[in-house]
Design a protein around this motif. Structure first.
Motif, PDB file in Angstrom:
ATOM      1  N   ASP A  33      53.059  49.207  58.996  1.00  0.00           N
ATOM      2  CA  ASP A  33      52.073  49.090  57.923  1.00  0.00           C
ATOM      3  C   ASP A  33      51.664  47.646  57.659  1.00  0.00           C
ATOM      4  O   ASP A  33      50.533  47.381  57.244  1.00  0.00           O
ATOM      5  CB  ASP A  33      52.642  49.694  56.629  1.00  0.00           C
ATOM      6  CG  ASP A  33      51.955  51.000  56.280  1.00  0.00           C
ATOM      7  OD1 ASP A  33      50.998  51.366  56.986  1.00  0.00           O
ATOM      8  OD2 ASP A  33      52.372  51.651  55.309  1.00  0.00           O
ATOM      9  N   LYS A  88      47.860  46.168  57.246  1.00  0.00           N
ATOM     10  CA  LYS A  88      47.415  45.396  56.079  1.00  0.00           C
ATOM     11  C   LYS A  88      46.881  44.033  56.486  1.00  0.00           C
ATOM     12  O   LYS A  88      45.868  43.561  55.978  1.00  0.00           O
ATOM     13  CB  LYS A  88      48.573  45.243  55.083  1.00  0.00           C
ATOM     14  CG  LYS A  88      48.972  46.543  54.407  1.00  0.00           C
ATOM     15  CD  LYS A  88      50.248  46.376  53.585  1.00  0.00           C
ATOM     16  CE  LYS A  88      50.696  47.708  52.988  1.00  0.00           C
ATOM     17  NZ  LYS A  88      51.990  47.599  52.282  1.00  0.00           N
ATOM     18  N   ASN A 116      48.781  56.273  51.852  1.00  0.00           N
ATOM     19  CA  ASN A 116      48.069  54.994  51.861  1.00  0.00           C
ATOM     20  C   ASN A 116      46.588  55.096  52.204  1.00  0.00           C
ATOM     21  O   ASN A 116      45.854  54.115  52.091  1.00  0.00           O
ATOM     22  CB  ASN A 116      48.742  54.023  52.843  1.00  0.00           C
ATOM     23  CG  ASN A 116      50.138  53.646  52.400  1.00  0.00           C
ATOM     24  OD1 ASN A 116      50.390  53.454  51.210  1.00  0.00           O
ATOM     25  ND2 ASN A 116      51.065  53.537  53.343  1.00  0.00           N
TER      26      ASN A 116
END
Length: 488
Positions: free
Chosen positions: A307, A311, A356
């Motif tokens: 992740d 990001k 997310n």
């Protein structure tokens, strides 16, 4: 007035008609909003001539008219001038060419890729006697023209098997990473691709930048006006390579970045210091506005930190592919699958993605909806329908990773001959959904993307029809997750 083709436009002349396309139709959809995909058009025979005199460098309009008049010797120069103005105006409105009062103005209008967001350009559609007015789509037009015969449009070339990293999940056995393509063979392949009017090339390895002639390869590809994608770990980027990539409107550079934690990335590549080299090169590509996609396959080693890559990439406006499907080595040895996620681990990943990304579940459902109505006579996949893969030894395969299924060798047989007459190619083209009876009966089939290389590489006999239970379980999990989240 000066005119030029836009940098991203690919043109092919088929004598009786012409084809122009945005090379970005052959690659990744980027997450930034400043890309204007102009699509493609069929040009009439005369329209093809008018377009063929254009170059990627600005040319004076009067000189273009002279070139056209040398071809249409029976036509009045005044008529040619008028037709050329009308034709080029329509193509500029459509986003395929640019014009300017000066050479510099013309160059400035040819907007290149940038990681900075900009306003959308309004692409207008106009009619012209030089542009096909077919009511059918471009795809239907081409299918009809070629009587349904598959046309090779994309070629993946592994220019060497040698790599300076030893990624634990790689489908190429590390002991086989020993060679590189002979440059004469590579140039010969390019000539064959040009003759067959291919549009898109992917260069990979091993690590393609290890090849001594990598930059020369790019220069020749540019000369032939191919859409180009490069797969690389970027650890070997130098000033010369950077300049070559800057000077060509590349479709994309795909780079593997496994974690923002250097130790985890280096654990996966099995080369200490590889993270620092890769991330430094990524920043160089960002600074020079070279289009890029990050590949971050999810495995046991990075399942808790992938992740962070997403990001980081989002912050820098770079697209990320983060699939969790790892395929076995092409020699059917399954050692590299030790890093592959279990079904329960994939469940955790899916739930995290849904958490997310509010659109992720909807994306899964949309894809499933498209597949609900498939018929038993439908094709299994697009393998050998529009693309092939060539390894550094000249061997031709259906697709990247499927190197146990040899279609031919370019040292012995022309690419055209393999594409049109190989018995193995014909076999793959004739396969249909009904050749997978268990799949036809499966109540989760709309969530499945059949992939024969996945089957073949894990089958001890290399059988593409040997359906792998692991992937079936992944499909069932998708359906289960969707059903669970849809409950009131």
């Amino acid at each position: 007035m000066f005119l030029k083709r836009k940098s991203y436009v690919i043109f092919r002349n088929y004598d009786s008609f012409g084809y122009i396309t945005d090379n970005r139709n052959y690659g990744y959809v980027k997450i930034d909003d400043n890309e204007n995909y102009i699509g493609d058009k069929i040009l009439s025979e005369s329209g093809s001539v008018f377009f063929s005199v254009l170059d990627n460098k600005p040319q004076n309009f009067n000189e273009l008219v002279k070139e056209i008049s040398n071809i249409f010797t029976d036509a009045d120069i005044t008529t040619i001038e008028k037709d050329a103005k009308d034709f080029y105006f329509i193509l500029e409105q459509g986003g395929f060419i640019v014009s300017g009062k000066t050479i510099q103005e013309c160059e400035d209008k040819d907007t290149k890729f940038s990681y900075k967001k900009s306003e959308q350009i309004n692409i207008k559609q106009n009619s012209s006697p030089f542009i096909s007015r077919q009511s059918k789509t471009t795809k239907d037009f081409l299918t009809e023209h070629f009587n349904g015969k598959p046309q090779l449009t994309s070629l993946h070339i592994e220019i060497n098997s040698i790599c300076n990293e030893k990624c634990i999940h790689c489908y190429i056995p590390h002991e086989n990473k020993i060679s590189w393509i002979d440059s004469n063979l590579f140039y010969n392949i390019l000539d064959q691709c040009k003759d067959m009017r291919l549009l898109h090339l992917t260069l990979s390895g091993g690590e393609p930048m290890l090849h001594n002639d990598f930059c020369d390869f790019l220069r020749k590809i540019k000369e032939y006006n191919f859409s180009v994608n490069i797969l690389s770990n970027l650890t070997l980027v130098n000033d010369e390579i950077l300049e070559e990539m800057k000077g060509y409107s590349l479709l994309s550079v795909q780079v593997s970045l496994y974690s923002m934690n250097a130790d985890i990335h280096d654990q996966i590549t099995q080369v200490k210091g590889s993270y620092e080299k890769t991330i430094d090169a990524i920043y160089k590509l960002l600074e020079n506005n070279i289009p890029m996609q990050i590949s971050c396959p999810i495995m046991k080693q990075n399942k808790n930190c992938y992740d962070d890559v997403i990001k980081w990439a989002k912050k820098h406006n770079v697209n990320v592919n983060n699939d969790y499907i790892i395929i076995a080595q092409y020699d059917h040895v399954l050692k590299n699958l030790d890093c592959r996620l279990s079904i329960n681990e994939i469940r955790d990943v899916l739930e995290n993605k849904i958490k997310n990304n509010i659109n992720y579940l909807e994306e899964i459902e949309k894809e499933a909806e498209k597949k609900k109505e498939f018929k038993s006579d439908d094709f299994v996949c697009t393998v050998c329908d529009s693309s092939l893969c060539v390894a550094d030894n000249g061997m031709v395969y259906p697709c990247v990773g499927w190197q146990s299924f040899i279609l031919g060798n370019l040292y012995e047989t022309h690419l055209h001959e393999i594409w049109n007459n190989s018995k193995k190619v014909q076999y793959l083209r004739e396969l249909r959904k009904h050749d997978f009876p268990l799949c036809i009966k499966c109540d989760s089939k709309e969530y499945c993307t059949m992939c024969m290389v996945r089957n073949a590489n894990e089958s001890p006999y290399g059988n593409p029809l040997d359906v792998n239970e692991y992937f079936c379980n992944v499909v069932k999990l998708h359906k289960e997750i969707v059903s669970m989240y849809k409950k009131p």
